[in-house]
Design a protein around this motif. Structure first.
Motif, PDB file in Angstrom:
ATOM      1  N   VAL A  40     148.672 -31.416  63.257  1.00  0.00           N
ATOM      2  CA  VAL A  40     148.283 -32.491  64.175  1.00  0.00           C
ATOM      3  C   VAL A  40     146.922 -33.065  63.795  1.00  0.00           C
ATOM      4  N   THR A  41     145.925 -32.207  63.637  1.00  0.00           N
ATOM      5  CA  THR A  41     144.574 -32.670  63.298  1.00  0.00           C
ATOM      6  C   THR A  41     144.356 -32.799  61.795  1.00  0.00           C
ATOM      7  N   LYS A  42     145.289 -32.257  60.996  1.00  0.00           N
ATOM      8  CA  LYS A  42     145.194 -32.225  59.536  1.00  0.00           C
ATOM      9  C   LYS A  42     143.946 -31.494  59.062  1.00  0.00           C
ATOM     10  N   VAL A  43     143.534 -30.500  59.844  1.00  0.00           N
ATOM     11  CA  VAL A  43     142.462 -29.608  59.414  1.00  0.00           C
ATOM     12  C   VAL A  43     143.125 -28.524  58.570  1.00  0.00           C
ATOM     13  N   SER A  44     142.514 -28.256  57.405  1.00  0.00           N
ATOM     14  CA  SER A  44     143.078 -27.311  56.455  1.00  0.00           C
ATOM     15  C   SER A  44     142.057 -26.252  56.099  1.00  0.00           C
ATOM     16  N   GLY A  45     142.571 -25.133  55.609  1.00  0.00           N
ATOM     17  CA  GLY A  45     141.681 -24.086  55.129  1.00  0.00           C
ATOM     18  C   GLY A  45     142.330 -23.355  53.975  1.00  0.00           C
ATOM     19  N   LEU A  46     141.486 -22.823  53.088  1.00  0.00           N
ATOM     20  CA  LEU A  46     141.994 -22.055  51.954  1.00  0.00           C
ATOM     21  C   LEU A  46     141.130 -20.817  51.784  1.00  0.00           C
ATOM     22  N   LEU A  47     141.797 -19.674  51.720  1.00  0.00           N
ATOM     23  CA  LEU A  47     141.153 -18.382  51.503  1.00  0.00           C
ATOM     24  C   LEU A  47     141.610 -17.838  50.153  1.00  0.00           C
ATOM     25  N   HIS A  48     140.659 -17.380  49.327  1.00  0.00           N
ATOM     26  CA  HIS A  48     140.981 -16.729  48.049  1.00  0.00           C
ATOM     27  C   HIS A  48     140.595 -15.263  48.227  1.00  0.00           C
ATOM     28  N   CYS A  49     141.527 -14.466  48.777  1.00  0.00           N
ATOM     29  CA  CYS A  49     141.201 -13.061  49.050  1.00  0.00           C
ATOM     30  C   CYS A  49     141.563 -12.186  47.861  1.00  0.00           C
ATOM     31  N   MET A  50     140.708 -11.196  47.622  1.00  0.00           N
ATOM     32  CA  MET A  50     140.831 -10.340  46.446  1.00  0.00           C
ATOM     33  C   MET A  50     141.420  -8.974  46.763  1.00  0.00           C
ATOM     34  N   LEU A  51     141.198  -8.510  47.987  1.00  0.00           N
ATOM     35  CA  LEU A  51     141.607  -7.161  48.372  1.00  0.00           C
ATOM     36  C   LEU A  51     142.251  -7.180  49.748  1.00  0.00           C
ATOM     37  N   TYR A  66     138.425 -10.117  51.633  1.00  0.00           N
ATOM     38  CA  TYR A  66     139.502  -9.273  52.172  1.00  0.00           C
ATOM     39  C   TYR A  66     140.476 -10.095  53.018  1.00  0.00           C
ATOM     40  N   ALA A  67     141.760  -9.733  52.947  1.00  0.00           N
ATOM     41  CA  ALA A  67     142.795 -10.427  53.721  1.00  0.00           C
ATOM     42  C   ALA A  67     142.532 -10.317  55.225  1.00  0.00           C
ATOM     43  N   ASP A  68     142.189  -9.118  55.693  1.00  0.00           N
ATOM     44  CA  ASP A  68     142.065  -8.911  57.148  1.00  0.00           C
ATOM     45  C   ASP A  68     140.903  -9.700  57.755  1.00  0.00           C
ATOM     46  N   THR A  69     139.731  -9.657  57.147  1.00  0.00           N
ATOM     47  CA  THR A  69     138.571 -10.347  57.716  1.00  0.00           C
ATOM     48  C   THR A  69     138.528 -11.820  57.306  1.00  0.00           C
ATOM     49  N   GLY A  70     139.030 -12.139  56.108  1.00  0.00           N
ATOM     50  CA  GLY A  70     139.003 -13.518  55.628  1.00  0.00           C
ATOM     51  C   GLY A  70     139.830 -14.465  56.474  1.00  0.00           C
ATOM     52  N   LEU A  71     141.001 -14.013  56.886  1.00  0.00           N
ATOM     53  CA  LEU A  71     141.861 -14.880  57.708  1.00  0.00           C
ATOM     54  C   LEU A  71     141.228 -15.166  59.067  1.00  0.00           C
ATOM     55  N   VAL A  72     140.599 -14.175  59.656  1.00  0.00           N
ATOM     56  CA  VAL A  72     139.936 -14.373  60.961  1.00  0.00           C
ATOM     57  C   VAL A  72     138.811 -15.400  60.817  1.00  0.00           C
ATOM     58  N   MET A  78     138.084 -23.288  60.886  1.00  0.00           N
ATOM     59  CA  MET A  78     139.008 -24.401  61.119  1.00  0.00           C
ATOM     60  C   MET A  78     138.945 -24.866  62.568  1.00  0.00           C
ATOM     61  N   GLU A  79     138.812 -23.923  63.503  1.00  0.00           N
ATOM     62  CA  GLU A  79     138.707 -24.294  64.926  1.00  0.00           C
ATOM     63  C   GLU A  79     137.450 -25.133  65.163  1.00  0.00           C
ATOM     64  N   LYS A  80     136.369 -24.833  64.452  1.00  0.00           N
ATOM     65  CA  LYS A  80     135.126 -25.619  64.582  1.00  0.00           C
ATOM     66  C   LYS A  80     135.343 -27.064  64.138  1.00  0.00           C
ATOM     67  N   LEU A  81     136.316 -27.281  63.245  1.00  0.00           N
ATOM     68  CA  LEU A  81     136.625 -28.634  62.767  1.00  0.00           C
ATOM     69  C   LEU A  81     137.707 -29.309  63.620  1.00  0.00           C
ATOM     70  N   ALA A  83     140.819 -27.705  64.637  1.00  0.00           N
ATOM     71  CA  ALA A  83     142.170 -27.138  64.544  1.00  0.00           C
ATOM     72  C   ALA A  83     142.475 -26.333  65.799  1.00  0.00           C
ATOM     73  N   ASN A  84     143.761 -26.258  66.140  1.00  0.00           N
ATOM     74  CA  ASN A  84     144.214 -25.443  67.262  1.00  0.00           C
ATOM     75  C   ASN A  84     144.980 -24.261  66.684  1.00  0.00           C
ATOM     76  N   LYS A  85     144.488 -23.054  66.955  1.00  0.00           N
ATOM     77  CA  LYS A  85     145.072 -21.835  66.374  1.00  0.00           C
ATOM     78  C   LYS A  85     146.578 -21.725  66.639  1.00  0.00           C
ATOM     79  N   THR A  86     147.029 -22.203  67.800  1.00  0.00           N
ATOM     80  CA  THR A  86     148.451 -22.058  68.143  1.00  0.00           C
ATOM     81  C   THR A  86     149.348 -22.943  67.281  1.00  0.00           C
ATOM     82  N   ARG A  87     148.770 -23.938  66.619  1.00  0.00           N
ATOM     83  CA  ARG A  87     149.569 -24.847  65.777  1.00  0.00           C
ATOM     84  C   ARG A  87     149.513 -24.480  64.303  1.00  0.00           C
ATOM     85  N   LEU A  88     148.656 -23.556  63.918  1.00  0.00           N
ATOM     86  CA  LEU A  88     148.449 -23.267  62.497  1.00  0.00           C
ATOM     87  C   LEU A  88     149.706 -22.716  61.831  1.00  0.00           C
TER      88      LEU A  88
END
Length: 163
Positions: A40-51, A66-72, A78-81, A83-88
């Motif tokens: 909806v907002t076209k807010v995007s994010g990219l994480l390059h996690c190693m572990l 890390y996958a666990d902390t990086g995604l959070v 993204m929410e600061k820009l 984005a709505n977490k429920t739509r991700l």
């Protein structure tokens, strides 16, 4: 496409942006590139996690590694820009087994463990995984287009893929 709108994400790094910007990361081997998108907002994010898991390390100060902390952290940015977490929704690439091993040692299967950790965290966060290009034995470079939500995957000697 304007090259100025291309945002580079390094190893163990994450970035969030708005349309029409494009996120890119190079050299995903066993690492996983997780693209998140609010259609909806076209807010995007990219994480390059190693572990897969920060809890296995004493000094896990780089959350994007890390996958666990990086995604959070990526969802927070993204929410600061707007984005709505429920739509991700998510698309992932990488998680290759870069070196052939004739071992059953799970610790050496970093790519596979990264993919499993990302999927587990997405599920826990109730973010739907729409598509993936993971595994096998080759590296990938990716571009994520915030205008369309398309994830372009490039690999040496392979045709470009859009997921």
């Amino acid at each position: 496409m304007n090259i100025n709108s291309m945002i580079k994400v390094g190893m163990g790094d994450l970035k969030a942006c708005k349309s029409p910007e494009v996120l890119t990361t190079l050299g995903l081997g066993s690492c996983v590139g997780v693209a998140l998108y609010d259609p909806v907002t076209k807010v995007s994010g990219l994480l390059h996690c190693m572990l897969p898991d920060s809890k296995q390390f004493k000094n896990a100060s780089n959350v994007a590694k890390y996958a666990d902390t990086g995604l959070v952290e990526l969802v927070n940015q993204m929410e600061k820009l707007g984005a709505n977490k429920t739509r991700l929704v998510a698309k992932i690439a990488g998680g290759a087994q870069m070196f052939s091993t004739n071992t059953n040692n799970e610790n050496l299967k970093v790519g596979q463990r990264n993919v499993m950790a990302v999927k587990m965290k997405l599920s826990e966060m109730r973010i739907k995984l729409l598509a993936e290009d993971t595994g096998l034995n080759f590296g990938r470079t990716v571009e994520f287009y915030s205008e369309t939500g398309k994830y372009k995957i490039k690999a040496v000697g392979k045709p470009e893929k859009l997921i």
